[in-house]
Design a protein around this motif. Structure first.
Motif, PDB file in Angstrom:
ATOM      1  N   GLN A  60       0.791  -1.239   0.000  1.00 17.22           N
ATOM      2  CA  GLN A  60       0.000   0.000   0.000  1.00 17.22           C
ATOM      3  C   GLN A  60       0.819   1.284   0.000  1.00 17.22           C
ATOM      4  OE1 GLN A  60      -2.725  -0.488   3.332  1.00 17.22           O
ATOM      5  NE2 GLN A  60      -4.254  -1.144   1.842  1.00 17.22           N
ATOM      6  N   THR A  61       2.137   1.168   0.159  1.00 16.38           N
ATOM      7  CA  THR A  61       2.929   2.388   0.384  1.00 16.38           C
ATOM      8  C   THR A  61       2.865   3.372  -0.769  1.00 16.38           C
ATOM      9  OG1 THR A  61       4.831   1.122  -0.303  1.00 16.38           O
ATOM     10  CG2 THR A  61       4.629   1.533   2.025  1.00 16.38           C
ATOM     11  N   ARG A  62       2.621   2.882  -1.982  1.00 14.18           N
ATOM     12  CA  ARG A  62       2.655   3.815  -3.114  1.00 14.18           C
ATOM     13  C   ARG A  62       1.560   4.883  -3.054  1.00 14.18           C
ATOM     14  NH1 ARG A  62       0.501  -0.864  -4.965  1.00 14.18           N
ATOM     15  NH2 ARG A  62      -1.250  -0.886  -6.433  1.00 14.18           N
ATOM     16  N   TRP A  63       0.543   4.649  -2.225  1.00 11.63           N
ATOM     17  CA  TRP A  63      -0.560   5.614  -2.134  1.00 11.63           C
ATOM     18  C   TRP A  63      -0.437   6.541  -0.926  1.00 11.63           C
ATOM     19  CZ3 TRP A  63      -3.001   0.421  -2.707  1.00 11.63           C
ATOM     20  CH2 TRP A  63      -3.297   0.139  -4.042  1.00 11.63           C
ATOM     21  N   ILE A  64       0.604   6.382  -0.133  1.00 11.09           N
ATOM     22  CA  ILE A  64       0.650   7.114   1.144  1.00 11.09           C
ATOM     23  C   ILE A  64       1.751   8.164   1.129  1.00 11.09           C
ATOM     24  CG2 ILE A  64       0.935   6.864   3.642  1.00 11.09           C
ATOM     25  CD1 ILE A  64      -0.090   3.924   3.192  1.00 11.09           C
ATOM     26  N   ASP A  65       1.389   9.390   1.476  1.00 14.35           N
ATOM     27  CA  ASP A  65       2.386  10.459   1.590  1.00 14.35           C
ATOM     28  C   ASP A  65       3.471   9.988   2.565  1.00 14.35           C
ATOM     29  OD1 ASP A  65       3.859  12.699   2.456  1.00 14.35           O
ATOM     30  OD2 ASP A  65       2.211  14.045   1.929  1.00 14.35           O
ATOM     31  N   PRO A  66       4.740   9.939   2.122  1.00 11.42           N
ATOM     32  CA  PRO A  66       5.805   9.393   2.979  1.00 11.42           C
ATOM     33  C   PRO A  66       5.912  10.080   4.349  1.00 11.42           C
ATOM     34  CG  PRO A  66       6.626   9.805   0.758  1.00 11.42           C
ATOM     35  CD  PRO A  66       5.242  10.369   0.813  1.00 11.42           C
ATOM     36  N   HIS A  67       5.455  11.332   4.459  1.00 10.71           N
ATOM     37  CA  HIS A  67       5.510  12.006   5.762  1.00 10.71           C
ATOM     38  C   HIS A  67       4.640  11.298   6.802  1.00 10.71           C
ATOM     39  CE1 HIS A  67       6.657  15.428   3.100  1.00 10.71           C
ATOM     40  NE2 HIS A  67       7.576  15.513   4.034  1.00 10.71           N
ATOM     41  N   ASN A  68       3.655  10.537   6.326  1.00 13.89           N
ATOM     42  CA  ASN A  68       2.707   9.895   7.241  1.00 13.89           C
ATOM     43  C   ASN A  68       2.962   8.399   7.368  1.00 13.89           C
ATOM     44  OD1 ASN A  68       1.383  12.236   7.736  1.00 13.89           O
ATOM     45  ND2 ASN A  68      -0.195  11.914   6.183  1.00 13.89           N
ATOM     46  N   HIS A  69       4.135   7.942   6.975  1.00 19.62           N
ATOM     47  CA  HIS A  69       4.315   6.499   6.876  1.00 19.62           C
ATOM     48  C   HIS A  69       5.629   6.008   7.484  1.00 19.62           C
ATOM     49  CE1 HIS A  69       5.426   2.878   4.323  1.00 19.62           C
ATOM     50  NE2 HIS A  69       4.432   2.479   5.073  1.00 19.62           N
ATOM     51  N   VAL A  70       5.499   4.993   8.343  1.00 17.38           N
ATOM     52  CA  VAL A  70       6.672   4.238   8.810  1.00 17.38           C
ATOM     53  C   VAL A  70       6.478   2.817   8.263  1.00 17.38           C
ATOM     54  CG1 VAL A  70       7.835   3.273  10.848  1.00 17.38           C
ATOM     55  CG2 VAL A  70       6.974   5.618  10.906  1.00 17.38           C
ATOM     56  N   PRO A  71       7.435   2.305   7.479  1.00 16.20           N
ATOM     57  CA  PRO A  71       7.240   0.969   6.891  1.00 16.20           C
ATOM     58  C   PRO A  71       7.006  -0.111   7.954  1.00 16.20           C
ATOM     59  CG  PRO A  71       9.115   2.081   5.874  1.00 16.20           C
ATOM     60  CD  PRO A  71       8.687   2.936   7.036  1.00 16.20           C
ATOM     61  N   ALA A  72       6.161  -1.098   7.607  1.00 14.63           N
ATOM     62  CA  ALA A  72       5.751  -2.136   8.563  1.00 14.63           C
ATOM     63  C   ALA A  72       6.940  -2.789   9.276  1.00 14.63           C
ATOM     64  CB  ALA A  72       4.919  -3.191   7.840  1.00 14.63           C
ATOM     65  N   GLY A  73       7.990  -3.148   8.516  1.00 15.61           N
ATOM     66  CA  GLY A  73       9.143  -3.840   9.102  1.00 15.61           C
ATOM     67  C   GLY A  73       9.858  -2.972  10.124  1.00 15.61           C
ATOM     68  N   ILE A  74       9.975  -1.683   9.811  1.00 13.96           N
ATOM     69  CA  ILE A  74      10.655  -0.764  10.737  1.00 13.96           C
ATOM     70  C   ILE A  74       9.792  -0.537  11.981  1.00 13.96           C
ATOM     71  CG2 ILE A  74      11.442   1.637  11.003  1.00 13.96           C
ATOM     72  CD1 ILE A  74      12.496   1.389   8.110  1.00 13.96           C
ATOM     73  N   PHE A  75       8.490  -0.432  11.776  1.00 11.81           N
ATOM     74  CA  PHE A  75       7.584  -0.284  12.921  1.00 11.81           C
ATOM     75  C   PHE A  75       7.768  -1.464  13.893  1.00 11.81           C
ATOM     76  CE2 PHE A  75       3.497  -1.395  14.910  1.00 11.81           C
ATOM     77  CZ  PHE A  75       3.347  -0.274  15.714  1.00 11.81           C
ATOM     78  N   LYS A  76       7.864  -2.671  13.324  1.00 14.48           N
ATOM     79  CA  LYS A  76       8.026  -3.864  14.180  1.00 14.48           C
ATOM     80  C   LYS A  76       9.333  -3.754  14.977  1.00 14.48           C
ATOM     81  CE  LYS A  76       7.759  -8.887  13.897  1.00 14.48           C
ATOM     82  NZ  LYS A  76       9.071  -9.493  13.978  1.00 14.48           N
ATOM     83  N   GLU A  77      10.410  -3.345  14.314  1.00  7.47           N
ATOM     84  CA  GLU A  77      11.696  -3.192  15.014  1.00  7.47           C
ATOM     85  C   GLU A  77      11.587  -2.136  16.118  1.00  7.47           C
ATOM     86  OE1 GLU A  77      15.547  -2.760  12.963  1.00  7.47           O
ATOM     87  OE2 GLU A  77      14.465  -3.325  11.148  1.00  7.47           O
ATOM     88  N   GLN A  78      10.881  -1.039  15.803  1.00  2.39           N
ATOM     89  CA  GLN A  78      10.733   0.032  16.800  1.00  2.39           C
ATOM     90  C   GLN A  78       9.971  -0.456  18.024  1.00  2.39           C
ATOM     91  OE1 GLN A  78       9.087   3.391  14.595  1.00  2.39           O
ATOM     92  NE2 GLN A  78      11.072   3.859  13.675  1.00  2.39           N
ATOM     93  N   MET A  79       8.915  -1.251  17.787  1.00  7.57           N
ATOM     94  CA  MET A  79       8.131  -1.763  18.923  1.00  7.57           C
ATOM     95  C   MET A  79       8.961  -2.752  19.744  1.00  7.57           C
ATOM     96  SD  MET A  79       5.400  -0.073  18.899  1.00  7.57           S
ATOM     97  CE  MET A  79       6.338   1.266  18.171  1.00  7.57           C
ATOM     98  N   GLU A  80       9.780  -3.560  19.052  1.00 14.44           N
ATOM     99  CA  GLU A  80      10.648  -4.503  19.780  1.00 14.44           C
ATOM    100  C   GLU A  80      11.652  -3.732  20.638  1.00 14.44           C
ATOM    101  OE1 GLU A  80      10.263  -8.126  16.526  1.00 14.44           O
ATOM    102  OE2 GLU A  80      11.992  -6.786  16.432  1.00 14.44           O
ATOM    103  N   TYR A  81      12.175  -2.632  20.079  1.00 10.36           N
ATOM    104  CA  TYR A  81      13.115  -1.787  20.839  1.00 10.36           C
ATOM    105  C   TYR A  81      12.418  -1.235  22.094  1.00 10.36           C
ATOM    106  CZ  TYR A  81      16.279   1.956  22.148  1.00 10.36           C
ATOM    107  OH  TYR A  81      17.116   2.761  22.873  1.00 10.36           O
ATOM    108  N   LEU A  82      11.206  -0.708  21.905  1.00 11.73           N
ATOM    109  CA  LEU A  82      10.476  -0.127  23.048  1.00 11.73           C
ATOM    110  C   LEU A  82      10.217  -1.174  24.125  1.00 11.73           C
ATOM    111  CD1 LEU A  82       7.724   2.213  21.506  1.00 11.73           C
ATOM    112  CD2 LEU A  82       9.936   2.865  22.472  1.00 11.73           C
ATOM    113  N   SER A  83       9.803  -2.375  23.682  1.00 12.72           N
ATOM    114  CA  SER A  83       9.445  -3.379  24.693  1.00 12.72           C
ATOM    115  C   SER A  83      10.686  -3.843  25.464  1.00 12.72           C
ATOM    116  CB  SER A  83       8.682  -4.541  24.066  1.00 12.72           C
ATOM    117  OG  SER A  83       9.558  -5.378  23.386  1.00 12.72           O
TER     118      SER A  83
END
Ligand SMILES: [Zn+2]
Length: 354
Positions: A60-83
């Protein structure tokens, strides 16, 4: 060169220099521990609230303004870091700490999402649930009623997949753009976004329709926003989301009359209560735009906190006004995440990183 031009020249030079060496200076201060040392001696303490929008995967990323988007894989890494490295608490818990007059412990983090992207259900929820993290989702109820893709992504897609290169846009005055030139393209996108932000309802719809007629894009977006059935599924299938308000029409609320402000705040809360049976007590102002009047009205309509902008001092402590809470926009890279969620990264350090 006169004095005024001299001033502008020096300011631009400073900005250029800061952009060039700022992030390296910021990282050097962090990695040597100097930033943390200075924060300690200045007694800087508190919580960070993170802001996400879309966390869509490649489909879906091609339709989303990049300012509003964190890629799914990076989001997962970020949540793992937080936890692993942070103490993630619910927003309600943070407000309770502040209302009791305390400053949250360093390392406290709260996760929030704005706008109700469908990927918050399909991508974020399983990740959060799996890690036992809870987030707050701020919904613009008009968009959820219609299951309508946010206007910014509709505009982004129109430009990205346009088949025409001329745009005549009626803002304060009619301006013509030749989109074959990148500078014109950027200016046109800015103009279009401003007029869409400043209008809502039928007027905004007409502007989007007009944009699509003129640019005739080949690949309009799929539905990127949740409808109420999706929100209900999010709440029944998972335990990791709490619901807050984000106005009805996702408009710049500082431009509204008092009656319209009240309508956006009350209408949003009532709609969420009607559909989900829970009246929201947390609010985020669209685009972070807020003022004293809006904060007062938010309190009168039963909200117990509200988020405003994203300044350079986003640390939340006992002195933070619960109706003017700052947030940190989650970076779309893992490399900068540790810095983004560091309580030591404040003031000049955070400014250097931009
Ligand atoms: Zn928003």
């Amino acid at each position: 060169m006169n004095l005024r031009n001299n001033g502008i020249f020096v300011r631009q030079l400073k900005q250029k220099l800061r952009k060039k060496i700022g992030p390296s200076l910021q990282w050097a201060a962090y990695s040597t521990g100097m930033m943390q040392f200075l924060a300690r001696i200045k007694h800087i303490k508190g919580a960070i609230v993170l802001m996400y929008h879309s966390v869509a995967d490649e489909s879906q990323t091609r339709w989303i303004d990049p300012h509003n988007h964190v890629p799914a894989g990076i989001f997962k890494e970020q949540m793992e870091y937080l936890s692993l490295h942070r103490q993630v608490i619910e927003l309600a818990e943070l407000i309770k700490i502040l209302r009791n007059g305390f400053t949250p412990e360093n390392g406290t983090a709260v996760i929030t999402f704005d706008d109700g992207y469908l990927d918050n259900l399909t991508v974020a929820a399983p990740i959060l649930e799996n890690l036992g993290l809870v987030a707050t989702l701020f919904l613009p109820t008009g968009y959820i009623d219609r299951g309508e893709t946010q206007w910014v992504d509709q505009a982004y897609t129109a430009f990205k997949f346009r088949t025409r290169s001329k745009l005549s846009w009626k803002g304060n005055q009619t301006v013509s753009f030749d989109l074959r030139y990148p500078a014109h393209g950027a200016e046109a996108y800015k103009n279009v976004c401003l007029s869409l932000m400043h209008n809502n309802g039928a007027k905004r719809r007409n502007l989007i329709d007009e944009l699509y007629v003129q640019l005739s894009p080949t690949d309009p977006p799929q539905r990127l926003t949740m409808d109420w059935d999706d929100v209900k599924m999010l709440l029944t299938k998972y335990n990791c989301f709490k619901i807050g308000g984000h106005s009805q029409e996702h408009t710049d609320m500082t431009r509204l009359t008092e009656d319209e402000m009240r309508d956006e705040l009350e209408g949003c809360a009532r709609r969420i209560e009607d559909v989900l049976g829970i009246r929201p007590v947390h609010f985020s102002f669209p685009y972070g735009r807020t003022n004293t009047q809006l904060r007062k009205i938010a309190a009168e309509h039963g909200y117990d906190c509200a988020f405003g902008g994203m300044g350079f001092n986003p640390i939340i402590h006992s002195g933070t006004d619960p109706y003017d809470m700052p947030r940190v926009e989650a970076p779309a890279l893992m490399g900068r995440f540790e810095l983004a969620v560091s309580t030591s990264n404040t003031g000049i350090w955070r400014r250097l990183g931009r």
